[in-house]
Design an enzyme around this catalytic site. Structure first.
Site: not given
Ligand code: RIB
Length: 297
Positions: A14, A42-43, A211-212, A241-242, A272
């Site tokens: 969270m 991240k997951g 690199k964004g 990045g995710d 995003s």
């Molecule tokens: O990559 C972003 C994430 O990193 C966030 O959502 C936070 O939970 C951290 O894990």
């Protein structure tokens, strides 16, 4: 191709997000502007990104037995993610990320909580899920031995493994051997190269450096390939990045080339960051294709 299957093995947090004009210094109290609790980790972020882009997404992870855990499970279910192998650990607290948004950037402290209960044993129990995936996607907010075991099993079954090395830590050489694609940002790339004791050319072949807005660098038979990014109005970079990794996983799972997959994933990341929150701004496949056809820059 049929719907590609992506298994995401990683954290579910969270996000406790405070917006302020600046960061508080040591021993200082300041007034913030806004506070929100938003699903993150991240997951989970990568799982949501891949699901919105059309992947069949199976998640392996852990939440605590608390209210945050229940809320996060409801949320992931609503995104269509398969949660059969996400455990609720009653004696543990759900992972959190304390995020400060100030001066145009974020700073994050993650307390893993139940994410630390994702054991190698759980991975072994899920060998069939891993073996039936097109791509396995892992990050570093769960115990490192668990990541190594997941990559090892996927590798044994000929399943492609993407490692997003965040937050960065020293990685064992065998993990690098098991993974097919490693996706550091520029800072993580520097650390990765500094700490790696094997053949740097072998490592480079696997790299996709993000690199964004400047885009991505990947390698094709030793040739460095620059895949341009998109200049967009940035609202919140959390989860960029995710989003990129979720997009990359779906495209590679569909059989696209690494360069094509990076082009697509760059657009996912760009879209995003235009909205607040890690997952709220994650786009659909249609939105991504529109941006690729009609770049904003
Ligand atoms: O990559 C972003 C994430 O990193 C966030 O959502 C936070 O939970 C951290 O894990």
């Amino acid at each position: 191709m049929m719907q590609p299957t992506i298994t995401v093995i990683g954290s579910i947090n969270m996000d406790l997000v405070t917006e302020a004009d600046r960061r508080a210094g040591a021993g200082e109290t300041i007034l913030g502007k806004e506070f929100s609790t938003i699903p993150g980790g991240k997951g989970a972020n990568q799982a949501v990104a891949a699901a919105r882009l059309g992947g069949k997404v199976e998640m392996i992870g852990c939440v605590g037995g608390d209210a945050f855990g229940k809320e996060l499970l409801r949320h992931l279910e609503a995104e269509g993610i398969i949660l059969d192998n996400v455990r609720s650990i009653t004696h543990s607290k759900t992972g959190i990320a304390a995020i400060t948004l100030a001066e145009g950037d974020n700073s994050i402290i993650v307390v893993p909580g139940a994410n630390n209960e994702l054991t190698e044993e759980m991975i072994v129990q899920n060998e069939a899920v891993i073996a039936n995936s097109d791509v396995v996607l892992v990050q570093l907010e769960i115990p490192l031995p668990t990541v190594v075991k997941a990559a090892e099993l996927a590798h044994q079954h000929g399943v492609r493994v993407i490692l997003n090395p965040a937050p960065m830590q020293q990685l064992p050489n065998k993990l690098i051997q098991y993974v097919d694609v490693i996706t550091p940002n520029e800072l993580e790339y520097g650390e990765l190269m500094k700490n790696y004791s094997g053949d740097p050319n072998k490592l480079k072949e696997k790299l996709v450096i993000t690199k964004g807005g400047k885009g991505t660098v990947c390698y094709d038979e030793g040739r460095e390939v620059h895949v341009p990014g998109h200049q967009v109005d940035v609202v919140d970079t959390t989860g960029a990045g995710d989003s990129f990794n979720g997009g990359l996983a779906v495209q590679l799972a569909k059989g696209a080339s690494l360069e094509e997959s990076c082009r697509y994933a760059n657009a996912v990341g760009a879209l995003s960051v235009m909205k607040f929150g890690a997952q709220s701004g994650m786009p659909t496949d249609e939105e991504v294709r529109n941006l690729i056809l009609k770049p904003l820059q």
